[in-house]
Design a protein around this motif. Structure first.
Motif, PDB file in Angstrom:
ATOM      1  N   MET A   1      -9.256  -6.587  -1.929  1.00 35.10           N
ATOM      2  CA  MET A   1      -8.701  -7.942  -2.006  1.00 35.10           C
ATOM      3  C   MET A   1      -7.200  -7.910  -2.301  1.00 35.10           C
ATOM      4  SD  MET A   1     -10.959 -10.981  -3.661  1.00 35.10           S
ATOM      5  CE  MET A   1     -10.057 -10.960  -5.191  1.00 35.10           C
ATOM      6  N   ALA A   2      -6.471  -8.753  -1.635  1.00 37.85           N
ATOM      7  CA  ALA A   2      -5.013  -8.744  -1.792  1.00 37.85           C
ATOM      8  C   ALA A   2      -4.610  -9.314  -3.154  1.00 37.85           C
ATOM      9  CB  ALA A   2      -4.380  -9.578  -0.691  1.00 37.85           C
ATOM     10  N   THR A   3      -3.551  -8.724  -3.719  1.00 42.75           N
ATOM     11  CA  THR A   3      -2.996  -9.277  -4.951  1.00 42.75           C
ATOM     12  C   THR A   3      -1.824 -10.176  -4.565  1.00 42.75           C
ATOM     13  OG1 THR A   3      -1.339  -7.570  -5.186  1.00 42.75           O
ATOM     14  CG2 THR A   3      -3.524  -7.111  -6.126  1.00 42.75           C
ATOM     15  N   PHE A   4      -1.296 -10.907  -5.537  1.00 39.11           N
ATOM     16  CA  PHE A   4      -0.208 -11.831  -5.179  1.00 39.11           C
ATOM     17  C   PHE A   4       1.009 -11.070  -4.653  1.00 39.11           C
ATOM     18  CE2 PHE A   4       3.021 -11.623  -8.495  1.00 39.11           C
ATOM     19  CZ  PHE A   4       2.370 -11.028  -9.565  1.00 39.11           C
ATOM     20  N   LYS A   5       1.121  -9.799  -5.076  1.00 36.87           N
ATOM     21  CA  LYS A   5       2.274  -9.021  -4.599  1.00 36.87           C
ATOM     22  C   LYS A   5       2.237  -8.795  -3.096  1.00 36.87           C
ATOM     23  CE  LYS A   5       3.363  -6.682  -8.838  1.00 36.87           C
ATOM     24  NZ  LYS A   5       2.922  -5.586  -9.691  1.00 36.87           N
ATOM     25  N   GLU A   6       1.016  -8.728  -2.588  1.00 38.13           N
ATOM     26  CA  GLU A   6       0.910  -8.526  -1.135  1.00 38.13           C
ATOM     27  C   GLU A   6       1.338  -9.759  -0.339  1.00 38.13           C
ATOM     28  OE1 GLU A   6      -2.816  -6.214  -0.109  1.00 38.13           O
ATOM     29  OE2 GLU A   6      -2.688  -5.990  -2.290  1.00 38.13           O
ATOM     30  N   PHE A   7       1.491 -10.872  -1.019  1.00 39.93           N
ATOM     31  CA  PHE A   7       2.002 -12.063  -0.339  1.00 39.93           C
ATOM     32  C   PHE A   7       3.525 -12.159  -0.427  1.00 39.93           C
ATOM     33  CE2 PHE A   7      -2.430 -13.015  -0.856  1.00 39.93           C
ATOM     34  CZ  PHE A   7      -2.755 -13.661   0.331  1.00 39.93           C
ATOM     35  N   ARG A   8       4.120 -11.103  -1.016  1.00 39.32           N
ATOM     36  CA  ARG A   8       5.581 -11.081  -1.075  1.00 39.32           C
ATOM     37  C   ARG A   8       6.109 -10.320   0.129  1.00 39.32           C
ATOM     38  NH1 ARG A   8       6.551  -9.100  -7.252  1.00 39.32           N
ATOM     39  NH2 ARG A   8       6.165 -11.095  -8.293  1.00 39.32           N
ATOM     40  N   ASN A   9       7.282 -10.697   0.605  1.00 42.26           N
ATOM     41  CA  ASN A   9       7.940  -9.866   1.606  1.00 42.26           C
ATOM     42  C   ASN A   9       9.299  -9.447   1.052  1.00 42.26           C
ATOM     43  OD1 ASN A   9       9.640 -12.056   2.003  1.00 42.26           O
ATOM     44  ND2 ASN A   9       8.633 -12.726   3.890  1.00 42.26           N
ATOM     45  N   ASN A  10      10.072  -8.766   1.874  1.00 39.47           N
ATOM     46  CA  ASN A  10      11.344  -8.261   1.344  1.00 39.47           C
ATOM     47  C   ASN A  10      12.526  -9.157   1.722  1.00 39.47           C
ATOM     48  OD1 ASN A  10      11.249  -7.765   4.018  1.00 39.47           O
ATOM     49  ND2 ASN A  10      11.976  -5.657   3.934  1.00 39.47           N
ATOM     50  N   VAL A  11      12.237 -10.431   1.990  1.00 38.38           N
ATOM     51  CA  VAL A  11      13.335 -11.349   2.306  1.00 38.38           C
ATOM     52  C   VAL A  11      13.798 -12.000   1.008  1.00 38.38           C
ATOM     53  CG1 VAL A  11      14.041 -13.352   3.650  1.00 38.38           C
ATOM     54  CG2 VAL A  11      12.275 -11.819   4.532  1.00 38.38           C
ATOM     55  N   LYS A  12      15.099 -11.972   0.800  1.00 43.52           N
ATOM     56  CA  LYS A  12      15.629 -12.575  -0.409  1.00 43.52           C
ATOM     57  C   LYS A  12      15.901 -14.056  -0.141  1.00 43.52           C
ATOM     58  CE  LYS A  12      19.379 -11.839  -3.714  1.00 43.52           C
ATOM     59  NZ  LYS A  12      20.084 -13.096  -3.453  1.00 43.52           N
ATOM     60  N   PRO A  13      15.253 -14.945  -0.892  1.00 35.64           N
ATOM     61  CA  PRO A  13      15.469 -16.372  -0.641  1.00 35.64           C
ATOM     62  C   PRO A  13      16.938 -16.758  -0.784  1.00 35.64           C
ATOM     63  CG  PRO A  13      13.564 -16.069  -2.063  1.00 35.64           C
ATOM     64  CD  PRO A  13      14.220 -14.715  -1.922  1.00 35.64           C
ATOM     65  N   ASN A  14      17.377 -17.697   0.052  1.00 35.96           N
ATOM     66  CA  ASN A  14      18.775 -18.131  -0.084  1.00 35.96           C
ATOM     67  C   ASN A  14      18.907 -19.377  -0.956  1.00 35.96           C
ATOM     68  OD1 ASN A  14      17.779 -20.009   1.693  1.00 35.96           O
ATOM     69  ND2 ASN A  14      19.225 -19.573   3.342  1.00 35.96           N
ATOM     70  N   TRP A  15      17.888 -19.628  -1.785  1.00 37.86           N
ATOM     71  CA  TRP A  15      17.967 -20.751  -2.718  1.00 37.86           C
ATOM     72  C   TRP A  15      18.964 -20.445  -3.844  1.00 37.86           C
ATOM     73  CZ3 TRP A  15      12.041 -20.151  -2.642  1.00 37.86           C
ATOM     74  CH2 TRP A  15      11.492 -20.900  -1.586  1.00 37.86           C
ATOM     75  N   CYS A  16      19.555 -21.476  -4.406  1.00 38.41           N
ATOM     76  CA  CYS A  16      20.476 -21.296  -5.534  1.00 38.41           C
ATOM     77  C   CYS A  16      19.681 -20.756  -6.729  1.00 38.41           C
ATOM     78  CB  CYS A  16      21.089 -22.615  -5.982  1.00 38.41           C
ATOM     79  SG  CYS A  16      21.756 -23.621  -4.662  1.00 38.41           S
ATOM     80  N   PRO A  17      20.308 -19.929  -7.538  1.00 32.52           N
ATOM     81  CA  PRO A  17      19.621 -19.472  -8.746  1.00 32.52           C
ATOM     82  C   PRO A  17      19.206 -20.693  -9.576  1.00 32.52           C
ATOM     83  CG  PRO A  17      21.693 -18.299  -8.439  1.00 32.52           C
ATOM     84  CD  PRO A  17      21.658 -19.380  -7.393  1.00 32.52           C
ATOM     85  N   GLY A  36      -8.717 -15.396  -3.004  1.00 33.20           N
ATOM     86  CA  GLY A  36      -9.291 -14.275  -2.266  1.00 33.20           C
ATOM     87  C   GLY A  36      -8.830 -14.135  -0.828  1.00 33.20           C
ATOM     88  N   LEU A  37      -7.643 -14.671  -0.537  1.00 30.68           N
ATOM     89  CA  LEU A  37      -7.147 -14.560   0.845  1.00 30.68           C
ATOM     90  C   LEU A  37      -6.453 -13.225   1.089  1.00 30.68           C
ATOM     91  CD1 LEU A  37      -5.489 -18.069   1.414  1.00 30.68           C
ATOM     92  CD2 LEU A  37      -7.663 -17.238   2.374  1.00 30.68           C
ATOM     93  N   GLU A  38      -6.454 -12.793   2.336  1.00 29.93           N
ATOM     94  CA  GLU A  38      -5.600 -11.707   2.803  1.00 29.93           C
ATOM     95  C   GLU A  38      -4.400 -12.367   3.479  1.00 29.93           C
ATOM     96  OE1 GLU A  38      -6.167  -8.484   2.289  1.00 29.93           O
ATOM     97  OE2 GLU A  38      -8.106  -8.894   1.323  1.00 29.93           O
TER      98      GLU A  38
END
Ligand code: TPP
Ligand code: SF4
Ligand code: MG
Lengths: 288, 577
Positions: A1-17, A36-38
Motif C-alpha cells: 500500500m502506498a504511503t503519503f510520500k509516494e504521492f509526492r513528486n520532485n516538483v517544487k511548488p511555486n507558491w509563496c512561502p 488506501g489508494l495507489e
C-alpha cells in the motif's frame, strides 16, 4: 500500500512561502494514502490560479485545465473511468466566479468526485483583485474603494443546490482537513469541501490569525447533527459561514453514475468499442 | 410514367405537418423510391407557418426541386405562401374546412377534402395527418398495403384499435380525393423504383449512428437547433452499449466534460451550432494544447449571434478554422451526403485519436435536418483505430513520469489512459515538457510548438475532395461543400446540355486545406466558381489563400436562409462563363 510520500513528486511548488495551499496539497496526499489508494488510482483535475497548480505537485494523474472548468473535466473523467478516484480542485475565483455555473450543476448532478476549493478570498495568480468571497469593503487592486458586492456564501448555495456532502476546513488544521478529504473520497456522490487557505501575499485581512479567531469547529458544537439539513442551513446562516467540519451529509441519495440507466460497474474506458453486426443491423433497421 | 415528383405539406407549426410527412415518406421509402426532404420551420413551437417538402424519384437525387407538383394545405396561408412553386397544372389538396381558394391567375387544380371533418368523425382531429397523407397516397395510385404497413409500424405499440382508426382515416382520405379526381392522376404515376433497400434519415441521425458505430460512449451537449437531434438520438441508444448522454449546464461544460472523458479513455463527443461553438473555443485550444482527442459537431445555421436559428447557412468556416487563441493543429471535415455523415463520424474519431487533435465535423442545417434516402450502410467499413494508445507499460522509476509528450518523428506521442501504473504523467494547457510539466524554456517551447503544428503535415482524409472532372479544360470549375453538391450537379446537367463544360469539386477536408489535391483542377479551369451559403465567400477565401488563382475565382453566395435551387445556380453560373 502506498504511503503519503509516494504521492509526492520532485516538483517544487511555486507558491509563496506560507501560502495556505501547501497544507491542502499535503492533506490530499495523506488522505489518498489513508484511504488506501495507489498513485495511479488517483486523478487530480485543477483549474487556473495559484491553487490550480496543485495537480502538478501530486504524484498521481494530473490535469491542469483552464480557468473555471476543472469540474466538468473531472466529471467527464469519472464517467469514463469510475474506478479512478477523482479530485477536482481550484481557487475561489475559479469555482465561485468564472466556474460558478459548473459548481452548482456539479453539485446537483452528484457524480462521485471530490471538489476541494482553496478559498483565499482573493485572486492570487492575477496579483490581488477582489473575489466573490471577498468581504464587503475589502480593498483590492480592482476595488480600491472597497468591494461593493456582497460576499458569496458557497456552502449555503451548495445546500440549496441539493448537495449530498458539504464540509469546510482551514488549511492550518491538517488533521481535520485530511479526515474530511478522506470522508469526501469515501462518500458516494459529489463531496464539496471549501478550505480557508490564506494568501499571505495579497490578503492582509483574512490571515491565519483572523481565521483562528473567527472560525467555529463543529466538534465544539453540542448535538450538531450533520444529517440534518435544516440544522446545517441554520448553523451556516448563524455563523456567517464561519464553521469548519462536516456540515452536511446525505448518505441516502445515489450518485449520478449509479442512477444512469445502462451504466455498468465496469469502467467505460475498458469496455469494447466495437458494436456487433446484429446490433448494427438493428440500429440501421430503425431507418428502413 | 414519370421519374420524379415533388410534394409539399403546409400548415401551422404543431398541427401535424411533420407527422404527415413522416408517414407518407416512410411508406415511399419502403417502395424503394429515392427521397430528398426540406423542412421549412421557424423558431416557434406552436403556430407560425411551416412546411415540409419532399422530392420523390426513381433515381438518386440530392437536391430540392425548383417546383412543386402537389401541395397539401391545412390552411389558406399554406396555399398563399407556396402556390407560386406549383408547376402549371399542379394539384392542391386542401382541407375543405377553411373553404380553400386558388389565388387568381393560377391554374392549379384544387381538391377540397374534408380533412378535419373526416378526422373528427373518426374521433380525433389529430388524425388530420392521416387523412392528408392517405389522400396524397391515393393520388399517386400507389399500393395501399404498403401504406397500411407503415401505419402498423407507427402505431402498433398503441394497439390494434389505434392502427385500425388510422388505416381508416387514410383510406377515407384516399377515397374522397379519388372520387373527386376520378381515380389516380395519370401525370403522377411514378415509374417503379429500383428495388434497392434504402434508409431514410436526417444527417443528425446518421451522425449519431456513426458516433455509436465509432465507439463513442459519452456525449455531453447543450440543446440547440439544429444539433439537438444528435443528443436525442444517442440518449435513446447509448444505454444499451453502456454509455450515456449528459445534458450539461452550458456548452463550455459540454466540451470540457467530453475532453475529460476522452482523457479518461472513452471516445466522447459534443455537438452544437453557432452560439454554442463560440462558447467552446477556449476549450478547443485546451484539447489542442494537451493533445486530448475530441470530436465536435457543428451543425451550421444562420449566424451571426442568434441569427437565423432555423435556417440554412454555411458561415462558420472561418470560425471553425481559426477557433481558439494561439496556434493549434485541428481538422475540420465537412460531410457532403447523408452517407458521409455516418462514415465521417467514424473517421473523425479515428483521426482525433490518431493525431490527438480536435476534429470538427461541420454540417449545415439542410444536411443535418433534411430527411433523405441513404444507401445501405456498410458494417465492414466500421474500423476503429485508436492510434498510439499504449498500455501494460513497465513501472516508472522514482520521480520519473511517463513521457506523454515525447518528441517523436511524426510529432505524435504515445497516449495512456489514467489508471496505468507505468503511465503517470501530468497534463496542462500551460506550455510543457515531454512529461507534461510546465516549462517556459524557449528551446522546449519551439520544439513543442513544432511538434504539435507539424502533426498534420500532408494530411489527406478519405476523399479530401470529391472530383467529378470529365473535361480536360472546363469553362467552369464549380466548387461547393456540405449539402450543396446535388444542387450543383443538377445545375451542371443543364449547363452541359448547352455546351458549357463544367467540372465539379466538393471540398470535404476544409482544414488543413488539401491544396495539393485541389490545385491541378483549379489550374485547368477557365474560371473557378465557389458556391456557398454565406455572404462573404469563406471557402473561396480559403482557396485563394491556400491555392491561389484569385483572379479567376468567382463567387456565388446565398445567405437569405434558404438552400440554393438548381435553377438559380444554373442561371448564375451561366452568367459567369
Ligand atoms: C478565461 C480566463 N480569464 C482570466 C484568466 C486569468 N486568471 C487566471 S487565475 C485568475 C483568478 C485566480 O483566482 P482564484 O481562482 O481565486 O485562484 P488563486 O490564484 O487565488 O488560487 C484569473 C482571473 C484566465 N486564466 N482565463
Ligand atoms: S499569491 Fe497568495 S495564493 Fe498565490 S501562492 Fe502566493 S500566497 Fe499563495
Ligand atoms: Mg483565490
Amino acid at each position: 500500500m502506498a504511503t503519503f510520500k509516494e504521492f509526492r513528486n520532485n516538483v517544487k511548488p511555486n507558491w509563496c512561502p506560507g501560502c495556505g495551499d501547501f497544507s491542502i496539497q499535503a492533506a490530499i496526499q495523506r488522505a489518498a494514502a489513508n484511504v488506501g489508494l495507489e498513485p495511479e488510482q488517483l486523478a487530480v483535475v485543477s483549474g487556473i490560479g495559484c491553487s490550480g497548480r496543485i495537480s502538478g505537485y501530486i504524484n498521481a494523474y494530473g490535469f491542469h485545465s483552464i480557468h473555471g472548468r476543472a469540474l466538468p473535466i473531472a466529471q467527464g473523467l469519472k464517467l469514463a473511468n469510475r474506478d479512478l478516484t477523482v479530485i477536482a480542485s481550484g481557487g475561489d475565483g475559479d469555482g465561485f466566479a468564472i466556474g460558478m455555473g459548473h459548481t452548482v450543476h456539479a453539485i446537483r448532478r452528484n457524480v462521485n468526485i471530490t471538489y476541494i476549493v482553496m478559498d483565499n478570498q482573493i485572486y492570487g495568480l492575477t496579483k490581488g483583485q477582489t473575489s466573490p468571497r471577498s468581504a464587503v469593503g475589502f480593498k483590492t487592486k480592482s476595488t480600491p474603494e472597497g468591494a461593493i458586492e456582497s460576499t458569496l456564501s458557497p456552502l449555503e448555495i451548495a445546500m440549496a443546490s441539493g448537495a449530498t456532502f458539504v464540509a469546510q476546513s482551514f488549511s492550518s488544521d491538517l488533521k481535520q482537513l485530511t479526515s474530511l478529504i478522506e470522508e469526501g473520497i469515501k462518500h458516494e456522490g459529489f463531496s464539496f469541501i471549501n478550505v480557508f487557505s490564506p494568501c499571505v501575499t495579497f490578503n492582509k485581512i483574512n490571515t491565519y490569525d483572523w481565521f483562528k479567531e473567527n472560525i467555529i469547529n463543529l466538534n465544539t458544537v453540542e448535538n450538531y447533527d450533520s444529517s440534518n439539513r435544516i440544522m446545517a442551513m441554520t448553523k451556516l446562516m448563524e455563523s456567517g459561514g464561519m464553521i469548519t467540519g462536516l456540515i452536511y451529509q446525505d448518505k441516502t441519495r445515489k450518485s449520478y453514475e449509479n442512477q444512469v440507466v445502462g451504466f455498468r460497474p465496469e469502467p467505460l474506458a475498458k469496455q469494447n468499442l466495437q458494436i456487433s453486426p446484429t446490433d448494427f443491423e438493428k440500429l440501421v433497421a430503425e431507418f428502413k | 410514367m414519370i421519374s420524379q415528383l415533388s410534394w409539399k405539406i403546409g400548415g401551422q407549426q404543431g398541427e401535424g405537418v411533420e407527422s404527415t410527412d413522416r408517414i407518407f415518406s416512410t411508406a415511399l421509402n419502403r417502395l424503394g423510391y429515392y427521397l430528398y426532404g426540406y423542412r421549412h420551420f421557424s423558431s416557434r413551437i406552436k403556430g407560425g407557418h411551416t412546411n415540409n417538402k419532399i422530392r420523390i424519384s426513381t433515381k438518386p437525387i440530392r437536391a430540392i426541386s425548383d417546383d412543386l407538383d402537389i401541395l397539401v394545405a391545412f390552411d389558406q396561408e399554406s396555399i398563399d405562401l407556396n402556390v407560386h412553386e406549383l408547376r402549371s397544372g399542379g394539384v392542391i389538396v386542401a382541407d375543405a374546412k377553411f373553404n380553400p381558394v386558388v389565388p387568381e391567375g393560377n391554374d392549379a387544380r384544387l381538391f377540397a377534402v374534408p380533412i378535419t371533418a373526416i378526422a373528427e368523425e373518426l374521433g380525433a382531429s389529430l388524425m388530420k395527418n392521416m387523412v392528408a397523407s392517405g389522400a396524397s397516397w391515393g393520388l399517386l395510385g400507389l399500393p395501399l398495403e404498403v401504406f397500411n404497413q407503415a401505419l402498423e409500424e407507427e402505431f402498433g405499440r398503441k394497439g390494434p384499435a389505434v392502427v385500425e382508426k388510422n388505416v381508416e382515416a387514410a383510406r377515407r382520405g384516399a377515397e374522397f380525393v379519388l372520387e373527386q379526381a376520378g381515380g389516380p392522376l395519370n401525370e403522377f404515376q411514378l415509374g417503379p423504383a429500383d428495388g434497392k433497400q434504402k434508409l431514410f434519415m436526417i444527417g443528425n441521425d446518421a451522425m449519431g449512428l456513426g458516433a455509436l458505430a465509432a465507439g463513442c460512449r459519452i456525449m455531453a451537449a447543450y440543446p440547440i437547433t439544429p444539433a439537438s437531434e444528435i443528443m436525442e438520438y444517442l440518449i435513446k441508444r447509448l444505454p444499451k452499449f453502456g454509455g450515456t448522454v449528459i445534458q450539461t449546464e452550458d456548452e463550455i461544460a459540454a466540451i470540457t466534460m467530453a475532453i475529460g472523458a476522452n482523457y479518461g479513455g472513452v471516445r466522447a463527443m459534443t455537438a452544437s451550432a453557432g452560439p454554442g461553438l463560440s462558447l467552446k473555443t477556449e476549450a478547443i485550444g485546451l484539447a489542442g494544447m494537451t493533445e486530448t482527442p475530441i470530436v465536435i459537431v457543428n451543425t451550421q445555421r444562420g449566424g451571426p449571434s442568434t441569427g437565423l436559428p432555423t435556417k440554412q447557412e454555411q458561415s462558420d468556416l472561418n470560425a471553425m478554422i481559426y477557433a481558439t487563441h494561439g496556434e493549434i493543429p485541428k481538422i475540420v471535415i465537412a460531410p457532403s451526403s447523408i452517407e458521409e455523415c455516418f462514415y465521417d463520424m467514424i473517421e473523425a474519431f479515428n483521426l482525433t485519436e490518431k493525431y490527438q487533435v480536435p476534429v470538427i465535423v461541420l454540417t449545415d442545417l439542410q444536411l443535418s435536418l433534411g430527411k433523405q434516402s441513404c444507401e445501405m450502410l456498410d458494417y465492414e467499413q466500421i474500423v476503429i483505430d485508436r492510434g498510439k494508445l499504449v498500455n501494460d507499460l513497465p513501472p516508472l522509476e522514482e520521480h520519473k513520469q511517463f513521457k506523454r509528450y515525447e518528441l517523436t518523428e511524426d510529432g505524435i506521442s504515445p497516449r495512456v489512459i489514467p489508471g496505468e501504473k507505468g503511465g503517470l504523467h501530468h497534463v496542462t494547457g500551460v506550455e510543457h515538457d515531454e512529461t507534461g510539466r510546465p516549462s517556459e524554456s524557449s528551446v522546449n517551447r519551439k520544439n513543442m510548438m513544432d511538434k504539435r503544428l507539424n502533426k498534420l503535415n500532408g494530411l489527406h482524409i478519405t476523399n479530401a475532395i470529391h472530383v467529378d472532372a470529365p473535361h480536360e479544360q472546363p469553362d467552369l470549375l464549380l466548387v461547393g461543400m456540405g449539402s450543396t453538391g446535388g444542387t450543383i450537379d443538377e445545375a451542371r446537367t443543364k449547363l452541359e446540355a448547352e455546351g458549357i463544360k463544367t467540372n465539379h469539386i466538393t471540398v470535404r477536408q476544409i482544414y488543413p486545406f488539401p491544396a495539393d489535391l485541389f490545385a491541378p483542377h483549379a489550374e485547368r479551369a477557365q474560371a473557378i466558381v465557389v458556391i456557398e451559403n454565406n455572404a462573404t465567400g469563406q471557402l473561396a477565401d480559403q482557396i485563394k489563400l491556400n491555392v491561389g488563382f484569385g483572379e479567376k475565382t468567382r463567387r456565388i453566395n446565398k445567405y437569405d436562409g434558404t438552400p440554393f435551387l438548381p435553377s438559380e445556380l444554373y442561371k448564375q453560373s451561366k452568367e459567369l462563363v
